[in-house]
Each structure stands twice: as C-alpha cells, then as structure tokens.
Design an enzyme around this catalytic site. Sequence first.
Site, PDB file in Angstrom:
ATOM      1  N   ASN A 157       0.843  -1.203   0.000  1.00 27.70           N
ATOM      2  CA  ASN A 157       0.000   0.000   0.000  1.00 27.70           C
ATOM      3  C   ASN A 157       0.871   1.243   0.000  1.00 27.70           C
ATOM      4  O   ASN A 157       1.985   1.216   0.539  1.00 27.70           O
ATOM      5  CB  ASN A 157      -0.845   0.088   1.289  1.00 27.70           C
ATOM      6  CG  ASN A 157      -1.864  -1.031   1.409  1.00 27.70           C
ATOM      7  OD1 ASN A 157      -2.371  -1.519   0.412  1.00 27.70           O
ATOM      8  ND2 ASN A 157      -2.152  -1.419   2.640  1.00 27.70           N
ATOM      9  N   GLY A 178       1.673  -1.164   3.664  1.00 30.50           N
ATOM     10  CA  GLY A 178       1.050  -2.459   3.359  1.00 30.50           C
ATOM     11  C   GLY A 178       1.654  -3.485   4.309  1.00 30.50           C
ATOM     12  O   GLY A 178       2.886  -3.564   4.436  1.00 30.50           O
ATOM     13  N   ALA A 200       4.178  -5.883   2.548  1.00 35.04           N
ATOM     14  CA  ALA A 200       5.416  -5.240   2.111  1.00 35.04           C
ATOM     15  C   ALA A 200       6.232  -4.748   3.303  1.00 35.04           C
ATOM     16  O   ALA A 200       7.470  -4.818   3.293  1.00 35.04           O
ATOM     17  CB  ALA A 200       5.092  -4.082   1.168  1.00 35.04           C
ATOM     18  N   ASN A 201       5.560  -4.260   4.351  1.00 35.62           N
ATOM     19  CA  ASN A 201       6.314  -3.832   5.545  1.00 35.62           C
ATOM     20  C   ASN A 201       7.058  -5.018   6.158  1.00 35.62           C
ATOM     21  O   ASN A 201       8.203  -4.891   6.617  1.00 35.62           O
ATOM     22  CB  ASN A 201       5.368  -3.270   6.612  1.00 35.62           C
ATOM     23  CG  ASN A 201       4.703  -1.974   6.195  1.00 35.62           C
ATOM     24  OD1 ASN A 201       5.171  -1.289   5.287  1.00 35.62           O
ATOM     25  ND2 ASN A 201       3.602  -1.632   6.851  1.00 35.62           N
ATOM     26  N   GLU A 208      -4.435  -9.101   4.143  1.00 40.56           N
ATOM     27  CA  GLU A 208      -4.828  -7.933   3.327  1.00 40.56           C
ATOM     28  C   GLU A 208      -4.931  -8.295   1.844  1.00 40.56           C
ATOM     29  O   GLU A 208      -5.053  -7.403   1.005  1.00 40.56           O
ATOM     30  CB  GLU A 208      -3.848  -6.774   3.532  1.00 40.56           C
ATOM     31  CG  GLU A 208      -4.095  -6.042   4.834  1.00 40.56           C
ATOM     32  CD  GLU A 208      -3.274  -4.775   4.999  1.00 40.56           C
ATOM     33  OE1 GLU A 208      -3.664  -3.929   5.812  1.00 40.56           O
ATOM     34  OE2 GLU A 208      -2.222  -4.627   4.327  1.00 40.56           O
ATOM     35  N   THR A 252       1.485 -10.421  20.047  1.00 46.58           N
ATOM     36  CA  THR A 252       2.177  -9.156  20.315  1.00 46.58           C
ATOM     37  C   THR A 252       1.280  -8.310  21.225  1.00 46.58           C
ATOM     38  O   THR A 252       0.073  -8.177  20.979  1.00 46.58           O
ATOM     39  CB  THR A 252       2.513  -8.420  19.007  1.00 46.58           C
ATOM     40  OG1 THR A 252       1.317  -8.275  18.231  1.00 46.58           O
ATOM     41  CG2 THR A 252       3.542  -9.184  18.185  1.00 46.58           C
ATOM     42  N   ASP A 303       4.339  -5.374  12.100  1.00 46.90           N
ATOM     43  CA  ASP A 303       4.886  -5.882  10.838  1.00 46.90           C
ATOM     44  C   ASP A 303       6.385  -6.144  10.973  1.00 46.90           C
ATOM     45  O   ASP A 303       6.896  -7.168  10.487  1.00 46.90           O
ATOM     46  CB  ASP A 303       4.649  -4.872   9.705  1.00 46.90           C
ATOM     47  CG  ASP A 303       3.170  -4.696   9.408  1.00 46.90           C
ATOM     48  OD1 ASP A 303       2.401  -5.636   9.683  1.00 46.90           O
ATOM     49  OD2 ASP A 303       2.787  -3.611   8.916  1.00 46.90           O
ATOM     50  N   GLY A 356       6.289   6.591  10.470  1.00 44.95           N
ATOM     51  CA  GLY A 356       5.855   5.717   9.379  1.00 44.95           C
ATOM     52  C   GLY A 356       6.194   4.265   9.668  1.00 44.95           C
ATOM     53  O   GLY A 356       6.972   3.948  10.577  1.00 44.95           O
TER      54      GLY A 356
HETATM   55  O1  RIB Z   1       0.477  -2.504   9.664  1.00 40.77           O
HETATM   56  C1  RIB Z   1       0.610  -1.210   9.120  1.00 40.77           C
HETATM   57  C2  RIB Z   1       0.130  -1.208   7.705  1.00 40.77           C
HETATM   58  O2  RIB Z   1      -1.243  -1.535   7.682  1.00 40.77           O
HETATM   59  C3  RIB Z   1       0.247   0.119   7.010  1.00 40.77           C
HETATM   60  O3  RIB Z   1       1.459   0.296   6.362  1.00 40.77           O
HETATM   61  C4  RIB Z   1      -0.968   0.132   6.087  1.00 40.77           C
HETATM   62  O4  RIB Z   1      -0.640   0.139   4.745  1.00 40.77           O
HETATM   63  C5  RIB Z   1      -1.799  -1.083   6.479  1.00 40.77           C
HETATM   64  O5  RIB Z   1      -1.638  -2.104   5.576  1.00 40.77           O
END
Ligand code: RIB
Length: 327
Positions: free
Chosen positions: A10, A38, A41-42, A138, A233, A267, A302
């Site tokens: 995202n 996202g 991706a994170n 997601e 967590t 994440d 972020g």
């Molecule tokens: O867990 C955080 C993420 O959740 C954010 O980066 C957002 O994109 C959502 O997917």
Amino acid sequence: MSVTVVGSLNEDVLITVDRLPGRGETVIGSASATAAGGKGANQAAAAGRLGPGVHMVGRVGDDPAGARMQAALAECRVNVSRVHRTAGVPTGTATIPVESGSGENLIVVVPGANAALVPGDVDVPAVQRADVLLLQLEVPMETVTAAAGLAGGTVVLNPAPPAPLPAELLARVDVLVPNEHELAALAGVPDTERSPAEVAALARDLMKDLPAPHHSQARGGPLQGGRTAVVVTVGARGAVVVPADGGPALLQPPPPVTPVDTTGAGDCFCGALCQALSRGQALPEAVRYAATAAALSTTGAGARGALPANRDVQAALEKTPAAEPLT
Ligand code: RIB
C-alpha cells in the site's frame, strides 16, 4: 535461509494529529506525508533489512504509486520479481492518523490491486521452496490459503486484519502471530484489557481447537511439538509466547525505547521473527530478536521510518530483558 512474503503493498498517507478522532468527530491534523506501506510489504522490508533471501509476492497498480512501492521494497534488498503491475486498478492505499504524543494510530485500507492477487500468482518456487512463508490477510483469503497449501517450509500467519480462518488454512499454519485485538476476534471473545497471563490462557484455549499443522510434524526442527505455536504481540509489553509443545508460556519484554510512531511495529515483529526462524533459531530466541527489532522500529515516523539492520538489533539485544515465565 529464505523468507517469502505473500501479501499487500500500500501507499500510506500519514497524518499527524494531537489526538485520534472518535466516531463521527473531526480533528485538525498538523502534517501529512506519503510513505511505503502495506502489511505484507512492511514485513518483507523488515526481513530484507535484517538479512538476505527475502522475496515478495503481490500486486500493485500500473501507476506511479505502484512503481514507488516496488522501488521502496527493492531498496530493502527484497526480490520483487513476483510483484506484478496490474492494469485497470490503483495501487492499494492506507490513510493513517498518528497521535503525536503516544505514537498510536488508526488505519483505513483501500485494497486496490491487492484484491487482484489470485491463487495462480502464488504457485511459484519462491513460495514452494522458502524456508519460511509469511502471510497476512490484506489479500484474498483464497490466495492466502493456496499459498499455505503450496508451502514446503514453515508457515507463519499474521491474521491481520482479523477474519474467520478456514480450517484448510489453519491446518497449514505452524506459528500464528496475532496482536491482542486479533486474538480476541479469533477466539470470539470481547476485546477487553488482559494481563499477559490472561492473554496466554486465551491463546492456549484457541490453540487447543486448532488442527495439528502438518509441517511441524513432518519437518521437526525448532517448531516441533505437534501443534500450532501462538505468539501474541502485546504492544509496549512485548510478546506472549505459547509454544507448540505445551511448555510454559513466556512474556518477552522489549528493550526500553521512546516511541515516535507505532505504525507497522507488528509488521517489523513478523518480518524479524521469520528472518530469525529462517536462520534456524528456536522460537523463544526468535521472539526475543523480533521484540527487539519491533521496539527499535517505533523510533521513527511511518511503518518503515526506523526499520533496524541486523547489527542494530544485535546491539540492542543487550538491553532486552530476559523472558519471564507466565504461570
Ligand atoms: O500494519 C501497518 C500497515 O497496515 C500500514 O502500512 C498500512 O498500509 C496497512 O496495511
């Protein structure tokens, strides 16, 4: 040593607020910025910053945001050859107000191209041969279930955002990593405040009803025990570990940090946990590593503002308290 993440990418819109809005309320923000995000991706970015061998499988739109999301992951040493550009749909987005004092947030996701990730996309060697496959919710559930079914290695599921989990998927999960809210949703109980011992008891109850995952039985190794391990967590308190072998539950506290933004801390925890498991670390040791990495990740703005490198985590591990048994 390889980790494959199947999940979302995202573009996040981060909005700084003095106080998170309540239902129906308007608040004025003081700043806004876009950032790569996202959950999938994170998690891949966190694992990639910590070590080699990380692949991402996902979809972005055929738009400038999609190109930015691919580039941001590649910068974190993640192989993005299975991140497909998808015509006719936009890249997923998330709007995230972040409270300046506490670093706490709210998240609204519009999936866009993430919703177009189909089971055929995950029938690839990166999924079949990864030492650890890391999944979240997601992207469509049928794709998550297909990926777990194709995995030859350890399967880790972060059930976020929470949704009912098909038995076929649960039967393939070796380690379930919810937060407290997701655990309550999965267990079908009210989302109230719980002590770490109560969290462990709830996770143990949930585990009792889960089918024994085929991987831990077949492969042996650090996760052997015949059941799914659960790692919950619990924010600034760290993580509660309920091992697969029925042994005592543990609370793993994080090292002391001053959080700026907790977006994506879970994440980072998942990515770091999988990187440590792929190196062959036992679950408690991998959780200690992950709790340390996640704490460090909250010290910047972020979801990826302060993702640590392996050397940062190794240095901070000295300050991470020992795990406490929970009776
Ligand atoms: O867990 C955080 C993420 O959740 C954010 O980066 C957002 O994109 C959502 O997917």
